[in-house]
Design a protein around this motif. Structure first.
Motif, PDB file in Angstrom:
ATOM      1  N   UNK A 127     -56.250  -5.462  22.985  1.00 21.51           N
ATOM      2  CA  UNK A 127     -55.807  -6.703  23.615  1.00 21.51           C
ATOM      3  C   UNK A 127     -55.713  -6.590  25.141  1.00 21.51           C
ATOM      4  N   UNK A 128     -55.540  -5.382  25.656  1.00 15.60           N
ATOM      5  CA  UNK A 128     -55.627  -5.205  27.114  1.00 15.60           C
ATOM      6  C   UNK A 128     -56.993  -5.643  27.600  1.00 15.60           C
ATOM      7  N   UNK A 129     -58.038  -5.222  26.892  1.00 18.98           N
ATOM      8  CA  UNK A 129     -59.405  -5.575  27.283  1.00 18.98           C
ATOM      9  C   UNK A 129     -59.703  -7.046  26.996  1.00 18.98           C
ATOM     10  N   UNK A 130     -59.047  -7.613  26.021  1.00 18.57           N
ATOM     11  CA  UNK A 130     -59.180  -9.060  25.758  1.00 18.57           C
ATOM     12  C   UNK A 130     -58.732  -9.856  26.983  1.00 18.57           C
ATOM     13  N   UNK A 131     -57.538  -9.569  27.486  1.00 21.27           N
ATOM     14  CA  UNK A 131     -57.048 -10.308  28.659  1.00 21.27           C
ATOM     15  C   UNK A 131     -57.906 -10.020  29.885  1.00 21.27           C
ATOM     16  N   UNK A 132     -58.312  -8.768  30.044  1.00 21.56           N
ATOM     17  CA  UNK A 132     -59.119  -8.456  31.229  1.00 21.56           C
ATOM     18  C   UNK A 132     -60.469  -9.167  31.144  1.00 21.56           C
ATOM     19  N   UNK A 133     -61.031  -9.259  29.933  1.00 23.90           N
ATOM     20  CA  UNK A 133     -62.292  -9.965  29.775  1.00 23.90           C
ATOM     21  C   UNK A 133     -62.171 -11.445  30.087  1.00 23.90           C
ATOM     22  N   UNK A 134     -61.056 -12.069  29.682  1.00 24.71           N
ATOM     23  CA  UNK A 134     -60.844 -13.476  30.013  1.00 24.71           C
ATOM     24  C   UNK A 134     -60.759 -13.678  31.520  1.00 24.71           C
ATOM     25  N   UNK A 144     -69.328  -8.075  33.294  1.00 26.65           N
ATOM     26  CA  UNK A 144     -68.114  -7.288  33.131  1.00 26.65           C
ATOM     27  C   UNK A 144     -67.209  -7.868  32.051  1.00 26.65           C
ATOM     28  N   UNK A 145     -67.269  -9.173  31.845  1.00 31.05           N
ATOM     29  CA  UNK A 145     -66.503  -9.767  30.744  1.00 31.05           C
ATOM     30  C   UNK A 145     -66.987  -9.189  29.422  1.00 31.05           C
ATOM     31  N   UNK A 150     -66.363  -5.416  24.780  1.00 30.04           N
ATOM     32  CA  UNK A 150     -66.927  -4.310  24.006  1.00 30.04           C
ATOM     33  C   UNK A 150     -66.030  -3.076  24.114  1.00 30.04           C
ATOM     34  N   UNK A 151     -65.448  -2.860  25.285  1.00 30.71           N
ATOM     35  CA  UNK A 151     -64.498  -1.754  25.427  1.00 30.71           C
ATOM     36  C   UNK A 151     -63.292  -1.953  24.521  1.00 30.71           C
ATOM     37  N   UNK A 152     -62.871  -3.203  24.347  1.00 31.50           N
ATOM     38  CA  UNK A 152     -61.793  -3.488  23.403  1.00 31.50           C
ATOM     39  C   UNK A 152     -62.193  -3.151  21.981  1.00 31.50           C
ATOM     40  N   UNK A 171     -63.169 -10.339  19.633  1.00 29.70           N
ATOM     41  CA  UNK A 171     -63.833  -9.641  20.732  1.00 29.70           C
ATOM     42  C   UNK A 171     -65.352  -9.701  20.572  1.00 29.70           C
ATOM     43  N   UNK A 172     -65.828  -9.635  19.340  1.00 34.36           N
ATOM     44  CA  UNK A 172     -67.270  -9.775  19.106  1.00 34.36           C
ATOM     45  C   UNK A 172     -67.733 -11.176  19.517  1.00 34.36           C
ATOM     46  N   UNK A 173     -66.964 -12.187  19.131  1.00 30.41           N
ATOM     47  CA  UNK A 173     -67.273 -13.574  19.495  1.00 30.41           C
ATOM     48  C   UNK A 173     -67.299 -13.727  21.022  1.00 30.41           C
ATOM     49  N   UNK A 174     -66.297 -13.193  21.689  1.00 35.91           N
ATOM     50  CA  UNK A 174     -66.208 -13.346  23.142  1.00 35.91           C
ATOM     51  C   UNK A 174     -67.309 -12.572  23.851  1.00 35.91           C
ATOM     52  N   UNK A 175     -67.713 -11.432  23.285  1.00 30.68           N
ATOM     53  CA  UNK A 175     -68.855 -10.715  23.847  1.00 30.68           C
ATOM     54  C   UNK A 175     -70.114 -11.571  23.730  1.00 30.68           C
ATOM     55  N   UNK A 176     -70.275 -12.258  22.592  1.00 32.20           N
ATOM     56  CA  UNK A 176     -71.413 -13.153  22.422  1.00 32.20           C
ATOM     57  C   UNK A 176     -71.387 -14.325  23.390  1.00 32.20           C
TER      58      UNK A 176
END
Length: 411
Positions: A127-134, A144-145, A150-152, A171-176
């Motif tokens: 979830x750290x990487x979720x917020x950073x990706x947003x 980088x998003x 993907x790092x998450x 996270x897979x959805x957001x990477x897409x």
């Protein structure tokens, strides 16, 4: 990729830290020096208590407090502060949980230390990487998003040191979504195909959609100690959760947000398998180090050991004291290795994540997001008006949370 760990923890340093991380001073709060007081005073009033905790509680809770600051700042719109806190948390996490041999060696030493610095459970690190990706999405930095999401996923894969447990569908959805915005349609489709394996009924973005709407509901999963000696770490859903779904008003119609992630499920499972995790590693660590200490301390008086020491050029006295010191140190590690479950947890996480995408003209908004109860009915006090942030390429992000930041908002 954006996130790359560069160093692990050498054995000597790890043993030194293990030896130093003991005694009541580890848990005592420390007084802030004038520079730290000035830093706290410079922050928004709502965040000042969190920065005070960061300085008072020191290294042991540094990552936890950075997580709390990162989420709180994000929810309140202090995005630069959120980035800074999350980046510091990531640097700490990746020093131990990276995909390289040095970090793997560090994990093998660090993971079983009963009085370890907080690095979070797999779902918390994800979830750290979720917020950073947003935050990268807000900035229009789609590469980088995607790397962050993907790092998450990688952190989820490190669950219990098994490398095949990644099922963090959001996270897979957001990477897409990030790949789609970057114009990498084939890569986006690969991510969405993987996403469909976990959410076969989950919609994917239409070709012309340019705006992501994401809503968080409920409160963080709780960690509790259970069992004889409090060896078991059990998970419980957050308390007093009323909002369990969301919809957004668009063009006079309501559009349901899809429940893409159950954060409690992520906390309480490993690769889809429900667990109440017994901290066997720490118990075994305590037994092993005690046994090692007993053997080495006893061996320090053994003539064979003394002879080996002299043959090595160390001299009888040096060999005797060295082995004794190692034995005593091992015994000390055993005594200091607490076998109780670590119940610290990231309290500002949500219980669920919900997403949809829309086609909006740049500059459109704000949007009305309604939070729903368990029967999909709108909560009486559950409507939030949220702005849509458009980046310089005309792609939008709208974020809503049912977590209360002031009185009157629904849990």
């Amino acid at each position: 990729m954006y996130f790359i760990a560069k160093a692990g923890a050498p054995l000597a340093a790890a043993l030194l830290l293990a030896g130093c991380a003991t005694g009541p001073t580890q848990y005592e709060t420390r007084a802030l020096d004038p520079d730290q007081q000035a830093v706290v005073a410079s922050k928004p009033a709502a965040l000042q208590p969190l920065y005070r905790d960061l300085f008072e509680e020191g290294r042991r809770n540094e990552v936890l407090n950075l997580m709390e600051i990162g989420a709180a700042a994000f929810h309140r719109g202090h995005y630069d502060l959120s980035k800074a806190a999350l980046d510091r948390a990531i640097a700490n996490i990746e020093s131990v949980y990276a995909d390289n041999e040095a970090a793997h060696r560090a994990r093998s030493l660090w993971y079983e230390e009963g009085e370890k610095d907080f690095k979070g459970e797999p779902y918390e690190r994800s979830m750290v990487f979720y917020y950073r990706g947003l935050l990268f999405l807000r900035d229009g930095d789609y590469g980088n998003a995607r790397a962050s999401f993907i790092s998450g996923l990688l952190q989820d894969a490190f669950a219990e040191e098994e490398q095949n447990t990644t099922d963090f569908a959001s996270l897979i959805y957001l990477a897409g979504w990030s790949a789609k915005l970057a114009g990498s349609d084939s890569l986006a489709e690969q991510h969405f195909e993987e996403y469909r394996q976990f959410r076969p009924d989950g919609p994917v973005p239409a070709t012309d959609h340019n705006t992501l709407v994401i809503a968080e509901t409920g409160t963080a999963p709780r960690k509790l100690a259970d069992g004889v000696g409090h060896y078991e770490l059990v998970y419980r859903r957050g308390k007093q959760i009323r909002a369990q779904g969301a919809e957004v008003m668009h063009g006079g119609d309501s559009v349901a947000l899809f429940p893409v992630e159950d954060v409690f499920f992520q906390a309480s499972t490993r690769g889809g398998r429900t667990v109440d995790r017994i901290i066997e590693g720490k118990v075994q660590f305590k037994k092993n180090t005690q046994a090692t200490g007993d053997v080495l301390t006893a061996a320090s008086g053994n003539s064979a050991v003394a002879g080996l020491s002299m043959a090595a050029g160390g001299g009888l006295a040096a060999g005797f004291h060295t082995v004794t010191a190692i034995g005593v140190a091992a015994q000390g590690l055993s005594a200091r290795s607490r076998t109780e479950a670590d119940t610290r947890y990231w309290q500002r996480l949500p219980d669920g994540l919900h997403v949809t995408t829309l086609r909006l003209a740049p500059g459109a908004g704000p949007l009305e997001v309604r939070f729903l109860d368990a029967t999909s009915q709108p909560l009486p006090d559950g409507t939030e008006t949220v702005p849509v942030h458009f980046d310089d390429r005309g792609n939008g992000l709208a974020f809503a949370s049912s977590r209360p930041t002031e009185e009157g908002k629904p849990l």
